[in-house]
Design a protein around this motif. Structure first.
Motif, mmCIF file in Angstrom:
data_model
loop_
_atom_site.group_PDB
_atom_site.id
_atom_site.type_symbol
_atom_site.label_atom_id
_atom_site.label_comp_id
_atom_site.label_asym_id
_atom_site.label_seq_id
_atom_site.Cartn_x
_atom_site.Cartn_y
_atom_site.Cartn_z
ATOM 1 N N LEU A 187 0.770 -1.299 0.128
ATOM 2 C CA LEU A 187 -0.029 0.000 0.154
ATOM 3 C C LEU A 187 0.820 1.303 -0.143
ATOM 4 C CD1 LEU A 187 -2.425 -1.137 2.685
ATOM 5 C CD2 LEU A 187 -2.970 -1.270 0.194
ATOM 6 N N LEU A 188 0.305 2.370 -0.487
ATOM 7 C CA LEU A 188 1.050 3.553 -0.463
ATOM 8 C C LEU A 188 0.312 4.562 0.604
ATOM 9 C CD1 LEU A 188 3.017 5.822 -1.805
ATOM 10 C CD2 LEU A 188 1.143 6.236 -3.344
ATOM 11 N N TRP A 189 1.189 5.231 1.316
ATOM 12 C CA TRP A 189 0.889 6.292 2.166
ATOM 13 C C TRP A 189 0.727 7.665 1.701
ATOM 14 C CZ3 TRP A 189 -1.326 6.449 7.127
ATOM 15 C CH2 TRP A 189 -1.595 7.763 7.893
ATOM 16 N N GLY A 190 -0.255 8.319 1.512
ATOM 17 C CA GLY A 190 -0.550 9.390 0.927
ATOM 18 C C GLY A 190 -0.836 9.403 -0.481
ATOM 19 N N GLY A 191 -2.007 9.171 -0.999
ATOM 20 C CA GLY A 191 -2.471 9.188 -2.279
ATOM 21 C C GLY A 191 -2.121 10.544 -2.958
ATOM 22 N N GLY A 192 -2.121 11.791 -2.215
ATOM 23 C CA GLY A 192 -2.019 13.210 -2.486
ATOM 24 C C GLY A 192 -0.393 13.068 -3.196
ATOM 25 N N THR A 193 0.365 12.418 -3.043
ATOM 26 C CA THR A 193 1.705 12.299 -3.617
ATOM 27 C C THR A 193 1.504 11.816 -5.103
ATOM 28 O OG1 THR A 193 2.909 11.949 -1.566
ATOM 29 C CG2 THR A 193 3.943 11.432 -3.449
ATOM 30 N N ALA A 194 0.796 10.693 -5.217
ATOM 31 C CA ALA A 194 0.580 10.167 -6.414
ATOM 32 C C ALA A 194 -0.229 11.307 -7.405
ATOM 33 C CB ALA A 194 -0.194 8.975 -6.450
ATOM 34 N N ILE A 195 -1.153 11.896 -6.847
ATOM 35 C CA ILE A 195 -1.834 12.662 -7.902
ATOM 36 C C ILE A 195 -1.031 14.201 -8.041
ATOM 37 C CG2 ILE A 195 -3.718 14.588 -7.672
ATOM 38 C CD1 ILE A 195 -5.394 12.392 -5.714
ATOM 39 N N THR A 196 -0.289 14.525 -7.125
ATOM 40 C CA THR A 196 0.721 15.797 -7.237
ATOM 41 C C THR A 196 1.681 15.526 -8.499
ATOM 42 O OG1 THR A 196 0.590 16.520 -4.863
ATOM 43 C CG2 THR A 196 2.393 17.128 -6.204
ATOM 44 N N HIS A 197 2.211 14.199 -8.434
ATOM 45 C CA HIS A 197 3.049 14.086 -9.468
ATOM 46 C C HIS A 197 2.504 13.724 -10.843
ATOM 47 C CE1 HIS A 197 6.841 14.021 -7.567
ATOM 48 N NE2 HIS A 197 6.354 13.134 -6.566
ATOM 49 N N ALA A 198 1.231 13.397 -10.825
ATOM 50 C CA ALA A 198 0.401 13.063 -12.048
ATOM 51 C C ALA A 198 0.018 14.301 -12.775
ATOM 52 C CB ALA A 198 -0.760 12.483 -11.861
ATOM 53 N N VAL A 199 0.320 15.509 -11.942
ATOM 54 C CA VAL A 199 -0.270 16.870 -12.379
ATOM 55 C C VAL A 199 1.147 17.433 -12.892
ATOM 56 C CG1 VAL A 199 -0.917 19.225 -11.939
ATOM 57 C CG2 VAL A 199 -2.055 17.104 -11.165
ATOM 58 N N MET A 200 2.371 17.358 -12.010
ATOM 59 C CA MET A 200 3.700 18.132 -12.198
ATOM 60 C C MET A 200 4.505 17.333 -13.207
ATOM 61 S SD MET A 200 3.251 20.811 -10.254
ATOM 62 C CE MET A 200 5.138 21.219 -10.631
ATOM 63 N N GLN A 201 4.281 16.067 -13.422
ATOM 64 C CA GLN A 201 5.401 15.453 -14.536
ATOM 65 C C GLN A 201 4.720 14.927 -15.787
ATOM 66 O OE1 GLN A 201 8.306 14.488 -13.622
ATOM 67 N NE2 GLN A 201 8.454 14.801 -11.496
ATOM 68 N N ALA A 202 5.413 15.294 -16.919
ATOM 69 C CA ALA A 202 4.647 14.975 -18.184
ATOM 70 C C ALA A 202 4.509 13.549 -18.104
ATOM 71 C CB ALA A 202 5.445 15.504 -19.321
ATOM 72 N N ASN A 203 5.342 12.573 -17.760
ATOM 73 C CA ASN A 203 4.965 11.144 -17.815
ATOM 74 C C ASN A 203 5.290 10.595 -16.265
ATOM 75 O OD1 ASN A 203 4.710 8.481 -18.405
ATOM 76 N ND2 ASN A 203 6.449 8.397 -19.608
ATOM 77 N N PRO A 204 4.393 10.673 -15.585
ATOM 78 C CA PRO A 204 4.858 10.141 -14.169
ATOM 79 C C PRO A 204 5.177 8.557 -13.855
ATOM 80 C CG PRO A 204 2.603 10.337 -14.183
ATOM 81 C CD PRO A 204 3.115 10.970 -15.372
ATOM 82 N N GLY A 205 4.835 7.976 -14.955
ATOM 83 C CA GLY A 205 5.063 6.296 -14.906
ATOM 84 C C GLY A 205 3.663 5.678 -14.855
ATOM 85 N N TYR A 206 2.687 6.255 -14.379
ATOM 86 C CA TYR A 206 1.379 5.635 -14.141
ATOM 87 C C TYR A 206 0.349 6.476 -14.678
ATOM 88 C CZ TYR A 206 1.934 8.685 -10.248
ATOM 89 O OH TYR A 206 2.291 9.880 -9.284
ATOM 90 N N ASP A 207 -0.957 6.033 -14.487
ATOM 91 C CA ASP A 207 -2.228 6.926 -14.764
ATOM 92 C C ASP A 207 -2.705 7.000 -13.490
ATOM 93 O OD1 ASP A 207 -4.936 7.307 -15.212
ATOM 94 O OD2 ASP A 207 -4.687 7.143 -17.141
ATOM 95 N N VAL A 208 -2.758 8.175 -12.852
ATOM 96 C CA VAL A 208 -3.296 8.386 -11.398
ATOM 97 C C VAL A 208 -4.823 7.681 -11.418
ATOM 98 C CG1 VAL A 208 -4.294 10.613 -11.694
ATOM 99 C CG2 VAL A 208 -3.114 9.822 -9.393
ATOM 100 N N LEU A 209 -5.546 7.910 -12.036
ATOM 101 C CA LEU A 209 -7.035 7.640 -12.087
ATOM 102 C C LEU A 209 -7.333 6.073 -12.456
ATOM 103 C CD1 LEU A 209 -9.117 10.644 -13.411
ATOM 104 C CD2 LEU A 209 -8.349 10.055 -11.020
ATOM 105 N N ARG A 210 -6.047 5.346 -13.160
ATOM 106 C CA ARG A 210 -6.522 3.933 -13.422
ATOM 107 C C ARG A 210 -5.669 3.046 -12.599
ATOM 108 N NH1 ARG A 210 -4.063 3.226 -19.166
ATOM 109 N NH2 ARG A 210 -2.018 3.069 -17.916
#
Length: 323
Positions: A88-111
């Motif tokens: 599990l990941l602590w802090g979903g906001g971290t994943a959302i932030t990088h989805a916005v800030m990175q052109a290609n974060p390496g994942y689809d945050v909603l999928r």
């Protein structure tokens, strides 16, 4: 013959029970990946809450710190982990932030994630050194507009919500600033204490204890409403019309495809840990947090698109980009 038949029957009857025991969740420790180093405020909170959640879970948690790239490494790791509930990941906001800030974060945050539960939110707060001549927001904003080149401000890193909060604030009032990024919010707050920067946005549970120690002074908070722990301190939006809401959200998410029964079990364990522990809730509020327990995994999942858009708006307002 009857004895052999009876023993065979007993073995046959035992097999389904053994299979059920093997399939029961959890049957080994659950690994909670924290995107920051041991001792960071988020790490401390994760350890505190998982210790409370272990009982209702019926198992144990192991904290795994995967610091680096502002939490991106941890988010990528969990996005591609096996969807069995043991990572599990602590802090979903971290994943959302990088989805916005990175052109290609390496994942689809909603999928690529399964939201499990939101727990609490700590607003960012603007802190200055206790000896600073900047006594309130009007004084700070006036100094920001009149100082050649602008005031020096710190953050926990380029593209962090704290960086964007400061950049958006200065842009809204027509002022410039000199951004000094540090390796984390603790270091940025220490820089305020030592006079390396004029101010910094830091998470409330980092800055509030330092104010209580008399080393910093909090001039505003970036929550949607005033902090329960600091009712006399204005919000950023009160001080700067259009000022954004910037919070650090404590939550738990897993990789996509997490079985519904496992997701519900994890949600119930964390929910019970916070909802039924008055001392824990009081401690969270005392350090500047607000309880945000989601009623169900679906309720938390519904918040993700809203948070994603809020961060996109913040990026647009601040003009901040990862360099």
């Amino acid at each position: 013959m009857r004895r052999r038949t009876t023993l065979a029957g007993m073995v046959a009857l035992a097999l389904p029970s053994a299979a059920r025991a093997q399939d029961a969740f959890p049957n080994k420790p659950v690994r909670l990946v924290v995107p920051f180093a041991p001792g960071a405020s988020s790490d401390t909170l994760a350890r505190l809450i998982t210790a409370k959640a272990a009982g209702p879970l019926g198992g144990s948690f192991v904290i795994e710190n995967r610091a680096g790239a502002g939490g991106l490494i941890a988010a990528q790791y969990v996005a591609h982990a096996a969807p069995d509930g043991y990572t599990l990941l602590w802090g979903g906001g971290t994943a959302i932030t990088h989805a916005v800030m990175q052109a290609n974060p390496g994942y689809d945050v909603l999928r690529d994630f399964t939201p499990v539960i939101a727990l609490s939110a700590h607003p960012a707060v603007l802190a200055v050194r206790s000896a600073s001549p900047l006594q309130d927001m009007s004084g700070l904003l006036a100094a920001a507009k009149s100082t050649p080149g602008g005031l020096r401000y710190g953050s926990g890193g380029i593209g962090t919500p704290a960086h964007m909060a400061a950049a958006a604030m200065l842009k809204l009032v027509g002022a410039e600033g000199i951004h000094v990024p540090y390796r984390g919010a603790n270091q940025a707050t220490l820089a305020v204490e030592q006079g390396e920067v004029d101010f910094a946005f830091a998470i409330s549970n980092i800055a509030l204890p330092r104010q209580q120690q008399g080393v910093v002074r909090i001039l505003c908070t970036a929550g949607a409403v005033r902090m329960t722990a600091l009712p006399a301190v204005p919000t950023l939006a009160e001080s700067v019309p259009g000022g954004p809401v910037v919070t650090s959200n404590s939550s738990v998410v897993g990789p996509a495809g997490l079985p519904e029964a496992v997701t519900r079990h994890l949600h119930a364990a964390f929910h019970e840990a916070v909802a039924h522990d008055a001392a824990l809730r009081a401690g969270l509020v005392a350090e500047g947090g607000e309880i945000t327990l989601s009623a169900s995994p679906a309720a938390y999942a519904a918040e993700w698109p809203v948070e994603l858009q809020r961060l996109r708006d913040l990026v647009g307002l601040s003009g901040a980009r990862v360099e």
